[in-house]
Motif scaffolding. Structure first.
Motif, PDB file in Angstrom:
ATOM      1  N   GLY A  15       0.823  -1.207   0.000  1.00 14.57           N
ATOM      2  CA  GLY A  15       0.000   0.000   0.000  1.00 14.57           C
ATOM      3  C   GLY A  15       0.852   1.250   0.000  1.00 14.57           C
ATOM      4  N   LYS A  16       0.182   2.396   0.102  1.00 12.43           N
ATOM      5  CA  LYS A  16       0.855   3.690   0.163  1.00 12.43           C
ATOM      6  C   LYS A  16       0.793   4.203   1.591  1.00 12.43           C
ATOM      7  CE  LYS A  16      -0.411   4.857  -4.553  1.00 12.43           C
ATOM      8  NZ  LYS A  16      -1.225   5.749  -5.403  1.00 12.43           N
ATOM      9  N   SER A  25       6.066  13.727  -0.283  1.00 10.96           N
ATOM     10  CA  SER A  25       6.504  12.392  -0.694  1.00 10.96           C
ATOM     11  C   SER A  25       5.761  11.367   0.151  1.00 10.96           C
ATOM     12  CB  SER A  25       8.017  12.237  -0.541  1.00 10.96           C
ATOM     13  OG  SER A  25       8.411  12.420   0.798  1.00 10.96           O
ATOM     14  N   TYR A  26       5.820  10.111  -0.271  1.00 11.40           N
ATOM     15  CA  TYR A  26       5.155   9.020   0.439  1.00 11.40           C
ATOM     16  C   TYR A  26       5.896   7.727   0.128  1.00 11.40           C
ATOM     17  CZ  TYR A  26       2.999   8.380  -4.161  1.00 11.40           C
ATOM     18  OH  TYR A  26       2.791   8.200  -5.500  1.00 11.40           O
ATOM     19  N   TYR A  27       5.584   6.697   0.900  1.00 16.73           N
ATOM     20  CA  TYR A  27       6.198   5.387   0.690  1.00 16.73           C
ATOM     21  C   TYR A  27       5.214   4.460  -0.006  1.00 16.73           C
ATOM     22  CZ  TYR A  27      10.039   6.627   3.745  1.00 16.73           C
ATOM     23  OH  TYR A  27      11.147   7.230   4.288  1.00 16.73           O
ATOM     24  N   TYR A  33       8.797  -4.539   0.669  1.00 17.36           N
ATOM     25  CA  TYR A  33       9.839  -3.533   0.471  1.00 17.36           C
ATOM     26  C   TYR A  33       9.208  -2.148   0.368  1.00 17.36           C
ATOM     27  CZ  TYR A  33      14.078  -1.333  -1.243  1.00 17.36           C
ATOM     28  OH  TYR A  33      15.178  -0.521  -1.370  1.00 17.36           O
ATOM     29  N   ALA A  34       9.745  -1.185   1.115  1.00 14.82           N
ATOM     30  CA  ALA A  34       9.254   0.198   1.091  1.00 14.82           C
ATOM     31  C   ALA A  34      10.166   1.054   0.218  1.00 14.82           C
ATOM     32  CB  ALA A  34       9.220   0.768   2.505  1.00 14.82           C
ATOM     33  N   ARG A  61      -4.875   8.169   0.672  1.00 10.42           N
ATOM     34  CA  ARG A  61      -3.595   7.553   0.310  1.00 10.42           C
ATOM     35  C   ARG A  61      -3.209   7.900  -1.137  1.00 10.42           C
ATOM     36  NH1 ARG A  61      -1.530   4.357   4.762  1.00 10.42           N
ATOM     37  NH2 ARG A  61      -3.124   4.715   6.312  1.00 10.42           N
ATOM     38  N   GLU A  62      -3.446   9.165  -1.487  1.00  6.98           N
ATOM     39  CA  GLU A  62      -3.123   9.685  -2.813  1.00  6.98           C
ATOM     40  C   GLU A  62      -2.580  11.099  -2.671  1.00  6.98           C
ATOM     41  OE1 GLU A  62      -3.265   8.120  -5.688  1.00  6.98           O
ATOM     42  OE2 GLU A  62      -4.269   6.332  -4.956  1.00  6.98           O
ATOM     43  N   ALA A  63      -1.920  11.584  -3.699  1.00  5.49           N
ATOM     44  CA  ALA A  63      -1.447  12.969  -3.728  1.00  5.49           C
ATOM     45  C   ALA A  63      -2.574  13.856  -4.254  1.00  5.49           C
ATOM     46  CB  ALA A  63      -0.212  13.088  -4.607  1.00  5.49           C
ATOM     47  N   LEU A  64      -2.899  14.899  -3.484  1.00  8.42           N
ATOM     48  CA  LEU A  64      -4.010  15.791  -3.810  1.00  8.42           C
ATOM     49  C   LEU A  64      -3.552  17.245  -3.770  1.00  8.42           C
ATOM     50  CD1 LEU A  64      -6.706  14.216  -1.445  1.00  8.42           C
ATOM     51  CD2 LEU A  64      -6.344  13.705  -3.861  1.00  8.42           C
TER      52      LEU A  64
END
Length: 76
Positions: A15-16, A25-27, A33-34, A61-64
């Motif tokens: 997942g994110k 930024s996000y993983y 593995y991250a 869990r998204e970029a907005l």
């Protein structure tokens, strides 16, 4: 809730996940593995994207757009 703290192996499910040190930024965790990923650049409207990048949202869990994103995950 537990979040990745760097690139590498993790026990978290796929997942994110937010980067608690930066809202830009996000993983992405896949198969144990991250990997840190930058949010996309945006230059459409300085009011929606004042720093030139989308912002990671904890709930979706998204970029907005920055005004839409829940950034309560950031470390103080």
């Amino acid at each position: 809730m537990s979040y990745p703290t760097g690139n590498g192996e993790t026990d978290l499910p796929d997942g994110k996940y937010p980067n608690t040190k930066s809202k830009y930024s996000y993983y992405v965790v896949y198969n144990g593995y991250a990997q840190l990923v930058d949010c996309a650049d945006c230059h459409v409207n300085p009011d929606n994207c004042p720093d030139g990048k989308l912002t990671f949202d904890l709930n979706q869990r998204e970029a907005l757009w920055s005004f839409e994103a829940d950034t309560s995950y950031l470390e103080a």
